[in-house]
Design an enzyme around this catalytic site. Structure first.
Site, PDB file in Angstrom:
ATOM      1  N   ARG A 169       1.503  -4.283  12.393  1.00  0.00           N
ATOM      2  CA  ARG A 169       0.951  -4.518  13.791  1.00  0.00           C
ATOM      3  C   ARG A 169       1.473  -5.655  14.293  1.00  0.00           C
ATOM      4  O   ARG A 169       1.865  -6.794  13.669  1.00  0.00           O
ATOM      5  CB  ARG A 169      -0.593  -5.028  13.369  1.00  0.00           C
ATOM      6  CG  ARG A 169      -1.669  -3.718  13.041  1.00  0.00           C
ATOM      7  CD  ARG A 169      -1.816  -3.001  14.261  1.00  0.00           C
ATOM      8  NE  ARG A 169      -2.748  -1.808  13.644  1.00  0.00           N
ATOM      9  CZ  ARG A 169      -2.441  -0.582  13.897  1.00  0.00           C
ATOM     10  NH1 ARG A 169      -1.212  -0.236  13.645  1.00  0.00           N
ATOM     11  NH2 ARG A 169      -3.245   0.404  13.773  1.00  0.00           N
TER      12      ARG A 169
ATOM     13  N   GLU B 170       0.768  -4.656  23.267  1.00  0.00           N
ATOM     14  CA  GLU B 170       1.249  -3.454  23.538  1.00  0.00           C
ATOM     15  C   GLU B 170       0.426  -2.812  24.792  1.00  0.00           C
ATOM     16  O   GLU B 170      -0.809  -3.040  24.899  1.00  0.00           O
ATOM     17  CB  GLU B 170       0.924  -2.670  22.310  1.00  0.00           C
ATOM     18  CG  GLU B 170       1.803  -2.952  21.175  1.00  0.00           C
ATOM     19  CD  GLU B 170       1.626  -2.172  19.799  1.00  0.00           C
ATOM     20  OE1 GLU B 170       1.056  -1.165  20.008  1.00  0.00           O
ATOM     21  OE2 GLU B 170       2.202  -2.703  18.730  1.00  0.00           O
TER      22      GLU B 170
ATOM     23  N   SER C 144       1.769  -8.920  -1.981  1.00  0.00           N
ATOM     24  CA  SER C 144       0.616  -8.363  -1.360  1.00  0.00           C
ATOM     25  C   SER C 144      -0.728  -9.221  -1.893  1.00  0.00           C
ATOM     26  O   SER C 144      -0.502 -10.303  -2.752  1.00  0.00           O
ATOM     27  CB  SER C 144       0.575  -7.173  -1.851  1.00  0.00           C
ATOM     28  OG  SER C 144       0.561  -7.066  -3.247  1.00  0.00           O
ATOM     29  N   ARG C 145      -1.964  -8.915  -1.597  1.00  0.00           N
ATOM     30  CA  ARG C 145      -3.004  -9.607  -1.832  1.00  0.00           C
ATOM     31  C   ARG C 145      -2.971  -9.737  -3.606  1.00  0.00           C
ATOM     32  O   ARG C 145      -3.193 -11.017  -4.099  1.00  0.00           O
ATOM     33  CB  ARG C 145      -4.217  -8.936  -1.683  1.00  0.00           C
ATOM     34  CG  ARG C 145      -4.965  -9.447  -0.564  1.00  0.00           C
ATOM     35  CD  ARG C 145      -5.918  -8.788   0.234  1.00  0.00           C
ATOM     36  NE  ARG C 145      -5.615  -7.468   0.392  1.00  0.00           N
ATOM     37  CZ  ARG C 145      -6.090  -6.265   0.918  1.00  0.00           C
ATOM     38  NH1 ARG C 145      -7.388  -6.744   1.669  1.00  0.00           N
ATOM     39  NH2 ARG C 145      -5.701  -5.199   0.923  1.00  0.00           N
TER      40      ARG C 145
ATOM     41  N   HIS D 251       5.877   1.631  19.366  1.00  0.00           N
ATOM     42  CA  HIS D 251       4.856   2.012  18.242  1.00  0.00           C
ATOM     43  C   HIS D 251       4.781   3.659  17.924  1.00  0.00           C
ATOM     44  O   HIS D 251       3.824   4.331  18.288  1.00  0.00           O
ATOM     45  CB  HIS D 251       3.630   1.716  18.972  1.00  0.00           C
ATOM     46  CG  HIS D 251       2.520   1.572  17.735  1.00  0.00           C
ATOM     47  ND1 HIS D 251       1.240   0.658  17.765  1.00  0.00           N
ATOM     48  CD2 HIS D 251       2.058   2.296  16.679  1.00  0.00           C
ATOM     49  CE1 HIS D 251       0.538   0.904  16.731  1.00  0.00           C
ATOM     50  NE2 HIS D 251       1.086   1.749  15.871  1.00  0.00           N
TER      51      HIS D 251
ATOM     52  N   GLY E 251       0.810  -1.232   0.013  1.00  0.00           N
ATOM     53  CA  GLY E 251      -0.196   0.241  -0.131  1.00  0.00           C
ATOM     54  C   GLY E 251       0.911   1.121  -0.113  1.00  0.00           C
ATOM     55  O   GLY E 251       2.065   1.296  -0.294  1.00  0.00           O
TER      56      GLY E 251
ATOM     57  N   ASP F  67       8.667  -2.084  15.833  1.00  0.00           N
ATOM     58  CA  ASP F  67       7.850  -1.026  16.273  1.00  0.00           C
ATOM     59  C   ASP F  67       6.607  -1.509  16.973  1.00  0.00           C
ATOM     60  O   ASP F  67       6.004  -0.664  17.511  1.00  0.00           O
ATOM     61  CB  ASP F  67       7.625   0.045  15.327  1.00  0.00           C
ATOM     62  CG  ASP F  67       7.090   1.329  15.646  1.00  0.00           C
ATOM     63  OD1 ASP F  67       7.738   1.694  16.804  1.00  0.00           O
ATOM     64  OD2 ASP F  67       6.132   1.949  15.283  1.00  0.00           O
TER      65      ASP F  67
ATOM     66  N   ILE G 226       2.356   2.835   2.378  1.00  0.00           N
ATOM     67  CA  ILE G 226       3.466   2.920   3.231  1.00  0.00           C
ATOM     68  C   ILE G 226       4.573   2.001   2.642  1.00  0.00           C
ATOM     69  O   ILE G 226       5.753   2.430   2.683  1.00  0.00           O
ATOM     70  CB  ILE G 226       2.990   2.341   4.778  1.00  0.00           C
ATOM     71  CG1 ILE G 226       2.155   3.522   5.438  1.00  0.00           C
ATOM     72  CG2 ILE G 226       4.210   2.004   5.760  1.00  0.00           C
ATOM     73  CD1 ILE G 226       1.530   3.108   6.818  1.00  0.00           C
TER      74      ILE G 226
ATOM     75  N   ILE H 146       6.660  -2.606  11.053  1.00  0.00           N
ATOM     76  CA  ILE H 146       5.935  -1.557  11.575  1.00  0.00           C
ATOM     77  C   ILE H 146       4.489  -1.454  11.242  1.00  0.00           C
ATOM     78  O   ILE H 146       3.918  -0.416  10.989  1.00  0.00           O
ATOM     79  CB  ILE H 146       6.562  -0.288  10.599  1.00  0.00           C
ATOM     80  CG1 ILE H 146       6.567  -0.333   9.185  1.00  0.00           C
ATOM     81  CG2 ILE H 146       7.996  -0.185  11.047  1.00  0.00           C
ATOM     82  CD1 ILE H 146       5.299   0.022   8.399  1.00  0.00           C
TER      83      ILE H 146
HETATM   84  C1  8YV Z   1      -1.648   4.850  15.759  1.00  0.00           C
HETATM   85  C2  8YV Z   1      -1.159   3.364  13.870  1.00  0.00           C
HETATM   86  O1  8YV Z   1      -3.056   5.145  15.370  1.00  0.00           O
HETATM   87  O2  8YV Z   1      -2.275   4.723  12.202  1.00  0.00           O
HETATM   88  C3  8YV Z   1      -2.058   3.796  12.800  1.00  0.00           C
HETATM   89  O3  8YV Z   1      -2.721   2.761  12.396  1.00  0.00           O
HETATM   90  O4  8YV Z   1      -0.968   2.539  14.482  1.00  0.00           O
HETATM   91  C4  8YV Z   1      -0.906   4.785  14.725  1.00  0.00           C
HETATM   92  O5  8YV Z   1      -0.724   5.824  14.065  1.00  0.00           O
HETATM   93  C5  8YV Z   1      -1.478   6.031  16.812  1.00  0.00           C
HETATM   94  O6  8YV Z   1      -0.470   5.424  17.458  1.00  0.00           O
HETATM   95  C6  8YV Z   1      -2.596   6.288  17.754  1.00  0.00           C
HETATM   96  O7  8YV Z   1      -2.933   5.244  18.260  1.00  0.00           O
END
Ligand code: 8YV
Length: 315
Positions: free
Chosen positions: A233, A262, A175-176, A280, A154, A257, A156, A231
């Site tokens: 999830r 978390e 990717s998909r 994060h 995507g 990250d 990013i 970076i």
């Molecule tokens: C969080 C994020 O939203 O955009 C995302 O998906 O993981 C971060 O930007 C931010 O830490 C606030 O919760």
């Protein structure tokens, strides 16, 4: 009369003030008895400001907000939100894409560079007097000429690809679907990408589709000289498998990250020298968090003015 909004976490001060100008904003984090507060006042809220690291937006919370019409998520990802429950209720959802793309890609590079060149460890080595006492810092590994395998192409993922290419890396991706406008080698299977790359960089969305996509088999394919950078999830990685692979020397290291639980991070990761960690912080600059907050306000304003959401997820 001002519409009443429930905020699960604060925006930055200026954007919070902007929100207060237009709406009656109730701050859930200020409530000692959240359940009691929601039970008595939940019916007042037509809008909700949510975040990934706030209260989960599932059936339970939604039930306590019977008049909710719009959710403005402060973040690009929205895997904290039960989309099926939203659709069943006809609630619309916006997020904050684009404004955080560059910052998040920068953090991927920070982790990539630190995993390979061990910047954090080198800093500690000098500060702890080890350069003087023990001599030069151990040799590290270079980025140039290596393959960056990006999972999730995507915005990013593409921003990371541009940066990695500028570091003379070859880019491959999974990717998909294959993207016709992307000049890099495409892999339909993550394991196949892992086999072909030196640095596996996760930039996909979270949620059920990518849950534990990086498991023992993928890490085995990455191999003893490979690094994992995440970076995206924490849920994308089976964290126990990652720790086992690091402990067994089945991969060379990791830059993380995001984590499974978390803000609790496993001591088994914290205690490892071959792992670089950040809390994060992909989008965590003042400039970007401010833009994200503005988008939250703009989406709510658009909705309550009867217009289309600026950045809709579910319209
Ligand atoms: C969080 C994020 O939203 O955009 C995302 O998906 O993981 C971060 O930007 C931010 O830490 C606030 O919760």
């Amino acid at each position: 009369m001002k519409k009443t909004i429930l905020a699960l976490k604060p925006l930055l001060e200026a954007e919070m003030a902007l929100l207060d100008e237009t709406y009656e904003v109730m701050r859930l984090w200020e409530q000692d008895d959240r359940a009691g507060f929601l039970a008595s006042q939940g019916g007042e809220f037509e809008g909700l400001v949510s975040t990934y690291d706030g209260e989960k937006v599932g059936a339970g919370l939604l039930e306590s907000l019977p008049n909710l019409k719009v959710i403005a998520q402060f973040g690009a990802g929205y895997d904290n939100i039960d989309l099926a429950a939203l659709k069943a209720r006809g609630i619309v959802l916006s997020n904050t894409p684009d404004v955080l793309t560059d910052d998040t890609a920068d953090i991927a590079m920070l982790l990539l560079l630190n995993a390979a060149r061990r910047g954090v460890a080198a800093d500690q080595y000098l500060r702890n007097g080890r350069w003087k006492e023990e001599g030069p810092f151990p040799l590290t590994t270079c980025l140039s000429g290596k393959v960056a395998g990006i999972f999730g192409m995507g915005k990013i993922g593409q921003a990371i690809a541009r940066r990695a290419a500028a570091f003379n890396m070859t880019i491959k991706y999974c990717s998909r679907t294959e993207k016709s406008d992307i000049p890099y080698d495409y892999y339909g299977k993550l394991q196949a990408l892992a086999r072909e790359c030196d640095f596996l960089i996760l930039a996909c969305s979270g949620g059920p589709e990518t849950q534990h996509a990086v498991n023992r088999e993928v890490l085995e394919a990455l191999g003893p000289s490979g690094y994992l950078i995440n970076i995206a999830r924490g849920s994308v990685v089976k964290e126990d498998d990652l720790i086992a692979a690091l402990e067994a020397g089945e991969i060379a290291g990791a830059g993380l990250d995001v984590f499974a639980n978390e803000p609790n991070v496993s001591e088994r990761l914290i205690n490892r020298e071959d792992v670089v960690l950040s809390p994060h912080v992909g989008s965590a600059t003042r400039e970007t968090r401010s833009k994200m907050g503005r988008l939250v306000v703009e989406n709510l304003n658009a909705f309550f003015a009867g217009k289309a959401l600026v950045t809709p997820v579910v319209a």
